[in-house]
Scaffold this active site. Structure first.
Site, mmCIF file in Angstrom:
data_model
loop_
_atom_site.group_PDB
_atom_site.id
_atom_site.type_symbol
_atom_site.label_atom_id
_atom_site.label_comp_id
_atom_site.label_asym_id
_atom_site.label_seq_id
_atom_site.Cartn_x
_atom_site.Cartn_y
_atom_site.Cartn_z
ATOM 1 N N HIS A 84 0.849 -1.196 0.000
ATOM 2 C CA HIS A 84 0.000 0.000 0.000
ATOM 3 C C HIS A 84 0.881 1.241 0.000
ATOM 4 C CE1 HIS A 84 -3.447 2.414 2.154
ATOM 5 N NE2 HIS A 84 -2.971 3.026 1.095
ATOM 6 N N GLU A 126 0.646 7.571 -3.578
ATOM 7 C CA GLU A 126 1.620 7.376 -2.505
ATOM 8 C C GLU A 126 2.806 8.325 -2.646
ATOM 9 O OE1 GLU A 126 1.268 5.336 0.284
ATOM 10 O OE2 GLU A 126 -0.763 5.444 -0.518
ATOM 11 N N HIS A 130 2.991 10.709 0.479
ATOM 12 C CA HIS A 130 3.995 10.213 1.418
ATOM 13 C C HIS A 130 5.426 10.271 0.884
ATOM 14 C CE1 HIS A 130 0.783 8.721 4.016
ATOM 15 N NE2 HIS A 130 0.237 8.129 2.960
#
Length: 234
Positions: A84, A126, A130
Site C-alpha cells: 500500500h 503514494e 507520502h
C-alpha cells in the site's frame, strides 16, 4: 500534463482548506515541530494491503477507476499482500503532502512498481502524499519501497490461501513475528474493517530495520475474529 496539473491543484486546494479550518496544519503542527519538512521524520511504516479484502470491498462498493474499468489490482492476475505504501512517520503523528505540487513522476518508475503496487493510481497517490516527505527523489523513494518490502517475509499460510481464513489479529501478528527474526509484537499492527483483515503495518527504521512503534500499535484492530478472503483463482 493537464491532468497532472489538475490533480496537483486539487491537492493544493484540499490542503489549504484543511489548514484554514485548523483541521490539518494546527493539529499536525502540535504533533511535531518538523511537520511536513521533507526528509525530517523518525521512522517508516510499511503498509501491506491484503488484496483479496480490498477487491471484495471494491466489488461491494462497485468501485471503478477514472476510465470506467475495474481497478487493475482486481483483474485477472491474483494478488495476496501488496504494498500500500511506505510512510514516513514521527514518533507522534506523521507528515503528508510535504511538497505541493509534488514533482512529476516518470512513467517508467510507475510501470516498474506495478509488481508490488498493482495500480498506477496508487503509485501516484503514494508519491504525492507520502513519498515526497521522505526527502528522497522519486527513484530513491521507490527503491526504498522495494527494499522495505524485501525485508519482510510473508508467513507461508498467507502466501496463496485457497479458501477464506478465519484469523485473530494476535494470530496474524504472531505469525509475522515468527517469520521475521527481529520483529517484535510492538512493531506490527493489523488493520481491519468490520469483518475483514485489510492490511498489516510494520514499523521500520530509516535504515529499514525492524523497530517498535507504540503509537502505531495502539491503533491496531481489536476485533476477535477476521476473515482473510482467498487469493482470486484459488
Amino acid at each position: 500534463m493537464i491532468a497532472s496539473v489538475g490533480r496537483a491543484a486539487a491537492v493544493a486546494v484540499a490542503v489549504a482548506a484543511l489548514i484554514g479550518a485548523g483541521l490539518f496544519g494546527g493539529t499536525a503542527a502540535a504533533q511535531d515541530r518538523r511537520q511536513n519538512e521533507p526528509g525530517q521524520f523518525d521512522f517508516y511504516v510499511l503498509s501491506l494491503s491484503w488484496s483479496p479484502s480490498y477487491c471484495e470491498a471494491a466489488a461491494e462498493r462497485r468501485t471503478r477507476n477514472d476510465n470506467g474499468r475495474p481497478d487493475p489490482q482486481c483483474g485477472a492476475r491474483p494478488f495476496s499482500f501488496v504494498v500500500h505504501g511506505l510512510w514516513p512517520q514521527y514518533d507522534r503523528g506523521f507528515p503528508e503532502f510535504c511538497q505541493v505540487p509534488a514533482p512529476r513522476l516518470n512513467r517508467e518508475i510507475v510501470s516498474a512498481m506495478l509488481d508490488l503496487m498493482p495500480s498506477p493510481r496508487l503509485v501516484f497517490h503514494e508519491w504525492d502524499r507520502h513519498g515526497v516527505c521522505s526527502g528522497l527523489g522519486a527513484r530513491g523513494y521507490f527503491e526504498a519501497v522495494r527494499k522495505a518490502r524485501a525485508v519482510v517475509k510473508i508467513p507461508e499460510a498467507y502466501l496463496e490461501p485457497e479458501a477464506t481464513l478465519t484469523v485473530t489479529p494476535d494470530e496474524v501478528e504472531e505469525a509475522f513475528v515468527k517469520a521475521n527474526p527481529g520483529l517484535d509484537r510492538s512493531g506490527i499492527a493489523v488493520g481491519c474493517n468490520r469483518n475483514r483483515l485489510t492490511e498489516i503495518r510494520i514499523c521500520l527504521t530509516r535504515e529499514l530495520g525492524f523497530r517498535d512503534c507504540p503509537e502505531v500499535d495502539r491503533r491496531a484492530c481489536r476485533r476477535d475474529k477476521l476473515a482473510m478472503p482467498p487469493v482470486r483463482g484459488g
